[in-house]
Design a protein around this motif. Structure first.
Motif, PDB file in Angstrom:
ATOM      1  N   PHE A  83      -2.942  -5.511  -1.848  1.00  0.00           N
ATOM      2  CA  PHE A  83      -3.971  -4.689  -1.216  1.00  0.00           C
ATOM      3  C   PHE A  83      -4.007  -3.287  -1.823  1.00  0.00           C
ATOM      4  O   PHE A  83      -5.077  -2.756  -2.128  1.00  0.00           O
ATOM      5  N   SER A 108       0.779  -6.464   1.084  1.00  0.00           N
ATOM      6  CA  SER A 108       0.554  -5.020   0.973  1.00  0.00           C
ATOM      7  C   SER A 108       0.442  -4.558  -0.478  1.00  0.00           C
ATOM      8  O   SER A 108      -0.400  -3.714  -0.797  1.00  0.00           O
ATOM      9  N   THR A 154      -3.442 -11.373   2.376  1.00  0.00           N
ATOM     10  CA  THR A 154      -3.269 -10.398   1.293  1.00  0.00           C
ATOM     11  C   THR A 154      -2.061  -9.535   1.599  1.00  0.00           C
ATOM     12  O   THR A 154      -2.046  -8.817   2.599  1.00  0.00           O
ATOM     13  N   ASN A 184      -5.988  -3.103   5.764  1.00  0.00           N
ATOM     14  CA  ASN A 184      -5.994  -4.499   5.342  1.00  0.00           C
ATOM     15  C   ASN A 184      -6.159  -5.388   6.580  1.00  0.00           C
ATOM     16  O   ASN A 184      -5.284  -5.426   7.438  1.00  0.00           O
TER      17      ASN A 184
END
Length: 194
Positions: free
Chosen positions: A101, A98, A96, A91
């Motif tokens: 993602f 975790s 974003t 990532n």
């Protein structure tokens, strides 16, 4: 439009499963298929420490490079020593988180194992330590009563290592020592083929 809604639903379901911590799945659920579909290795933004001070951006970049190197070691050993497909998912977008993602990646690729590479910085009055956490979860698929696809993320195992501690403990240890130790434990517990 139908495929988009299906993908969007899958993202929400995966996010909910990831956020829930999968408490309903027994801790000893190993992967009976030994990762025939492969393993996704997650790292990067959202998995590493964040710093408010602009002067710490170099430190943030160091942890990103460290996590990338760790995923390379994991991928190489899993593929070469255990003959299992592995793929890195890094990532690079700090906006974003975790869980989002992970959900995005699962919407694109079907795998039966995931590894998270997390670096955390604990700094308080009694401690100033950088930790590495490697976590594996088996992923299993099935059908619900309506015939729709289901996915269960099992607990798997998690190991915690000291990257930099008191008196620079861990800082002289090669990164591939940590990844090798983790993969060895995955194999011993039956999560990955020997």
């Amino acid at each position: 439009m139908k495929n988009f809604l299906k993908s969007l639903t899958l993202v929400f379901v995966i996010s909910a499963l990831t956020l829930a911590g999968c408490a309903s799945v027994p801790e000893n659920v190993a992967n009976p298929d030994k990762n025939k579909l492969g393993i996704l290795i997650f790292a990067g933004e959202g998995f590493n420490p964040t710093y408010d001070d602009p002067q710490d951006q170099k430190v943030k970049a160091t942890w990103l490079e460290t996590s990338k190197k760790l995923t390379e070691y994991l991928e190489a050993e899993i593929e070469q020593e255990h003959h299992t497909d592995a793929e890195q998912a890094i990532n690079l977008n700090s906006r974003t988180d975790s869980n989002t993602f992970i959900a995005q990646q699962f919407a694109q690729k079907r795998v039966d194992g995931l590894i998270q590479v997390r670096i955390s910085h604990i700094k308080n009055t009694s401690e100033n330590t950088i930790y590495l956490k490697l976590a594996y979860n088996a992923v299993q698929y099935g059908k619900n009563e309506q015939g729709g696809d289901t996915m269960i993320i099992g607990k798997g195992i998690e190991e915690k290592y000291t990257l930099v501690g008191v008196n620079f403990e861990g800082s002289k240890t090669p990164l591939n020592y940590f990844t090798h130790d983790f993969i060895r434990k995955l194999s011993q517990k039956g999560f990955i083929a020997d």
